[in-house]
Design a protein around this motif. Structure first.
Motif, mmCIF file in Angstrom:
data_model
loop_
_atom_site.group_PDB
_atom_site.id
_atom_site.type_symbol
_atom_site.label_atom_id
_atom_site.label_comp_id
_atom_site.label_asym_id
_atom_site.label_seq_id
_atom_site.Cartn_x
_atom_site.Cartn_y
_atom_site.Cartn_z
ATOM 1 N N LEU A 105 0.835 -1.202 0.000
ATOM 2 C CA LEU A 105 0.000 0.000 0.000
ATOM 3 C C LEU A 105 0.872 1.255 0.000
ATOM 4 N N LEU A 106 1.957 1.242 0.777
ATOM 5 C CA LEU A 106 2.829 2.402 0.832
ATOM 6 C C LEU A 106 3.379 2.749 -0.549
ATOM 7 N N SER A 107 3.875 1.751 -1.250
ATOM 8 C CA SER A 107 4.452 2.051 -2.562
ATOM 9 C C SER A 107 3.359 2.422 -3.568
ATOM 10 N N GLN A 108 2.159 1.876 -3.400
ATOM 11 C CA GLN A 108 1.070 2.217 -4.328
ATOM 12 C C GLN A 108 0.666 3.687 -4.210
ATOM 13 N N VAL A 109 0.684 4.214 -2.991
ATOM 14 C CA VAL A 109 0.223 5.599 -2.816
ATOM 15 C C VAL A 109 1.370 6.597 -2.762
ATOM 16 N N ASP A 110 2.589 6.107 -2.649
ATOM 17 C CA ASP A 110 3.719 7.037 -2.500
ATOM 18 C C ASP A 110 4.683 6.952 -3.675
ATOM 19 N N SER A 111 5.372 5.823 -3.819
ATOM 20 C CA SER A 111 6.395 5.743 -4.866
ATOM 21 C C SER A 111 5.811 5.700 -6.282
ATOM 22 N N SER A 112 4.500 5.417 -6.403
ATOM 23 C CA SER A 112 3.874 5.398 -7.735
ATOM 24 C C SER A 112 3.957 6.736 -8.434
ATOM 25 N N VAL A 113 4.023 7.789 -7.665
ATOM 26 C CA VAL A 113 3.973 9.131 -8.223
ATOM 27 C C VAL A 113 5.191 9.903 -7.759
ATOM 28 N N GLY A 114 5.888 10.512 -8.709
ATOM 29 C CA GLY A 114 6.938 11.439 -8.286
ATOM 30 C C GLY A 114 8.291 11.178 -8.899
ATOM 31 N N GLY A 115 8.540 9.938 -9.312
ATOM 32 C CA GLY A 115 9.773 9.670 -10.025
ATOM 33 C C GLY A 115 11.024 9.647 -9.174
ATOM 34 N N LYS A 116 10.870 9.672 -7.853
ATOM 35 C CA LYS A 116 12.067 9.604 -7.006
ATOM 36 C C LYS A 116 12.577 8.174 -6.958
ATOM 37 N N THR A 117 13.861 8.021 -7.209
ATOM 38 C CA THR A 117 14.466 6.693 -7.149
ATOM 39 C C THR A 117 15.773 6.823 -6.381
ATOM 40 N N GLY A 118 16.284 5.716 -5.880
ATOM 41 C CA GLY A 118 17.566 5.827 -5.208
ATOM 42 C C GLY A 118 17.896 4.694 -4.265
ATOM 43 N N ILE A 119 19.071 4.808 -3.691
ATOM 44 C CA ILE A 119 19.536 3.836 -2.707
ATOM 45 C C ILE A 119 20.019 4.594 -1.464
ATOM 46 N N ASN A 120 20.232 3.842 -0.395
ATOM 47 C CA ASN A 120 20.735 4.432 0.842
ATOM 48 C C ASN A 120 22.265 4.444 0.863
ATOM 49 N N HIS A 121 22.804 5.305 1.690
ATOM 50 C CA HIS A 121 24.234 5.345 1.984
ATOM 51 C C HIS A 121 24.347 5.158 3.497
ATOM 52 N N PRO A 122 25.434 4.561 3.983
ATOM 53 C CA PRO A 122 25.534 4.381 5.442
ATOM 54 C C PRO A 122 25.291 5.682 6.220
ATOM 55 N N LEU A 123 25.553 6.829 5.604
ATOM 56 C CA LEU A 123 25.352 8.092 6.325
ATOM 57 C C LEU A 123 24.006 8.758 6.037
ATOM 58 N N GLY A 124 23.116 8.095 5.286
ATOM 59 C CA GLY A 124 21.816 8.731 5.066
ATOM 60 C C GLY A 124 20.958 7.970 4.072
ATOM 61 N N LYS A 125 19.648 8.043 4.291
ATOM 62 C CA LYS A 125 18.690 7.353 3.420
ATOM 63 C C LYS A 125 18.538 8.093 2.089
ATOM 64 N N ASN A 126 18.403 7.353 1.017
ATOM 65 C CA ASN A 126 18.084 7.911 -0.301
ATOM 66 C C ASN A 126 19.043 9.010 -0.741
ATOM 67 N N MET A 127 20.278 8.927 -0.307
ATOM 68 C CA MET A 127 21.237 9.993 -0.602
ATOM 69 C C MET A 127 21.777 9.904 -2.023
ATOM 70 N N ILE A 128 21.603 8.748 -2.650
ATOM 71 C CA ILE A 128 22.125 8.554 -3.997
ATOM 72 C C ILE A 128 20.974 8.103 -4.882
ATOM 73 N N GLY A 129 20.656 8.878 -5.905
ATOM 74 C CA GLY A 129 19.506 8.500 -6.720
ATOM 75 C C GLY A 129 19.290 9.432 -7.893
ATOM 76 N N ALA A 130 18.082 9.381 -8.441
ATOM 77 C CA ALA A 130 17.754 10.170 -9.625
ATOM 78 C C ALA A 130 16.254 10.416 -9.654
ATOM 79 N N PHE A 131 15.848 11.426 -10.417
ATOM 80 C CA PHE A 131 14.444 11.559 -10.774
ATOM 81 C C PHE A 131 14.255 10.827 -12.095
ATOM 82 N N HIS A 132 13.372 9.856 -12.112
ATOM 83 C CA HIS A 132 13.169 9.060 -13.336
ATOM 84 C C HIS A 132 11.710 8.605 -13.334
ATOM 85 N N GLN A 133 10.942 9.047 -14.320
ATOM 86 C CA GLN A 133 9.507 8.748 -14.347
ATOM 87 C C GLN A 133 9.237 7.415 -15.058
#
Lengths: 369, 369
Positions: free
Chosen positions: A132-160
């Motif tokens: 449900l979380l991904s259906q209502v959140d990640s479905s829209v917005g194009g935010k993509t990425g991975i975590n780094h030991p020093l922070g969440k989602n610090m490495i990524g891209a906008f990709h629709q």
């Protein structure tokens, strides 16, 4: 089966795409018109694969469908796991015309999206979110990425994506905790932008918890529509889009303190939104009645009401200082001006913030601010 | 000092940017107007840092300048080294408003650009290329990325810089092999698109090899202008831009066979362009005189005339099959229709290709195609 099929368009100029929402879509809905080349690579994880990989394959008639199965969990949202996708793509000689398909929750979606953004400098991708979380959140917005030991989602891209397929049946295999975590983001849309939707949620929360299909389709549709409106106005997160982070600054601190994956993202956001409502009241922005309604609907979704055991106000302050939404070090928070109306503000009263933090920490041994 | 300062605009709509070319710019040219925030992170390597890091710092008066020094070499163009940039950015709490600066050759430029494309889903970056190859190639086009064990540049992004600063003085510390490698790409622009420039190169090659400043400024300016025209018409490499890969399919095969970094990229492209000219003649597309002029100017730049020892035609065929420019597995090559006019074609005669491969391999023990 498809009485309640709904379709929504996310308007982003030449990057616009549809979100198709309904029941029984996995295994029958034809996604091949959205695939430009002849090959598809489904990326999923070891939990989702036994449940839905074969039905997902059936959504691509006439295409050559490859698959890679990742380990399951936020702790695998890292470069090493992402590289498993690149390894498979290269071993099986996928060209720039291949389409990646994310089948799973937010972690799979974010990693697949970033793999698609980066493989040979960008290939198309399709999302089939199964939580449900991904259906209502990640479905829209194009935010993509991975975590780094020093922070969440610090490495990524906008990709629709090319298209998003939401099958509400996939929610039946989810643990109740995951449903609650998803409802936190659903409630967020009501709180930040849509008072009518908030009132609807207050009426329908029991049906949603019970996974009633028409209620789920409606909640997902309205959540995606709300987020799509915000994103259409601010694709690259320069302004308005920041209101989508209601509860997230507190929530990120909770997630980091608890260790990635121990609290679900939506759980942390749920508690974080209660904290934002609490601070909004203390700063004289909303009434006690508004605060109580906000906190009440979050509680009804069975979300945690306190920060993790052992977390104190100083932990929050320390962890919030590295939040990436901070501009050059100053603290910016999303607060409520009223129910259905959120704003981003740097006018945070540190004494009142401390009172809010103490109110949600069972351990208040931290030094006073 | 600045008699020959030239400026060129790369026209890419709201991603347009200038390239400033001249002598003595490092240490004196003010790049701070191109920095939006207060912080800058210079990314360089252990060879370039002792030579130019301090002068590069001086280009950002009034800014807080951080730096990270990477190991030098194509073999470090990988995730582990890229991650050193992310580590430093996060350790020093660089926000989304920071600007990355690439100070070095193509490897530093590609990695810094990809770090900028991916750090917090995208921050601005500036290029200060210090090798001839990076000045005439990576300065224009926005291609960034890292290598994967199964292929070069397989992971990356398109990300345009804010400005590119080219100081021809930085070429004085380059080994002659690197000058030759850069000249391969300079010659390429003449071959694919600009017969007048090719004639100019035939006249001025001796001055270029001797690092005559006005000749270098002119050659860099015309090379960048040529590439900028192509990229402006095809930013995401859908069509025309492919002609920039003249010699690259053969060249990638050579680089992979030799092991990354043993042949310089430009050296492999130089030999690859001789091979392309050879095949263009065999396919009846150019005259023997044209082939001889193409091969002659490449030789005058002191570029290698044969594939690496031990490489045979089968090695080429095997390594060319995974080239990322291939669409769904078919072989596409850039060939010459005449001097100054390249085309992309799938009409490759396999017998003639084999003859070309044999002509450039000292080891021709491979099986016949």
């Amino acid at each position: 089966m498809r009485d309640s099929l709904r379709e929504l368009k996310v308007e982003l100029g030449d990057r616009s795409y549809p979100i198709v929402i309904g029941q029984g879509l996995l295994g029958s809905y034809d996604l091949s018109p959205y695939v430009r080349g002849s090959k598809v690579m489904i990326v999923t994880n070891e939990t989702v694969a036994p449940l839905y990989l074969e039905s997902a394959r059936a959504c691509f008639p006439g295409k050559q469908v490859d698959a890679v199965v990742l380990p399951d969990g936020e702790k695998y949202k890292d470069w090493q796991t992402l590289n498993l996708i690149f390894d498979r793509l290269l071993e099986n000689r996928h060209s720039r015309k291949t389409t990646l398909v994310a089948l799973g929750g937010g972690v799979v979606g974010d990693m697949t999206g970033f793999a698609a953004a980066s493989y040979q400098r960008g290939v198309p991708f399709i999302q089939i979110p199964t939580t449900l979380l991904s259906q209502v959140d990640s479905s829209v917005g194009g935010k993509t990425g991975i975590n780094h030991p020093l922070g969440k989602n610090m490495i990524g891209a906008f990709h629709q994506p090319e298209v998003v397929l939401v099958d509400t049946d996939s929610l039946r295999t989810l643990p109740p905790r995951e449903i609650s975590a998803g409802l936190a983001e659903v409630i967020k849309y009501g709180l930040i932008r849509d008072k009518d939707f908030l009132a609807w949620l207050e009426r329908e929360m029991t049906l949603l918890i019970d996974l009633d299909t028409p209620a789920l389709v409606e909640a997902i549709y309205r959540s995606c529509a709300c987020k799509a409106e915000v994103v259409a106005q601010d694709e690259r997160e320069g302004g308005l889009r920041a209101i989508l982070n209601l509860g997230h600054t507190f929530g990120h601190a909770i997630e980091t303190f608890a260790g990635y994956g121990n609290w679900l993202h939506g759980e942390a956001v749920g508690t974080g939104m209660m904290m934002a409502a609490d601070l909004s009241l203390r700063q004289g922005m909303i009434t006690e009645e508004d605060r109580a309604r906000a906190v009440g609907i979050i509680k009804r979704a069975h979300l945690p009401e306190l920060a993790p055991a052992g977390m104190n106000p100083d932990d929050f302050l320390r962890l919030m200082a590295v939040d990436k939404k901070n501009v050059d070090g100053s603290l910016r928070l999303v607060l409520l001006r009223s129910l259905g109306d959120a704003i981003v503000t740097e006018a945070v009263d540190m004494q009142k913030l401390d009172a809010t933090l103490r109110n949600f920490c069972s351990d208040t041994t931290g030094v006073e601010v």
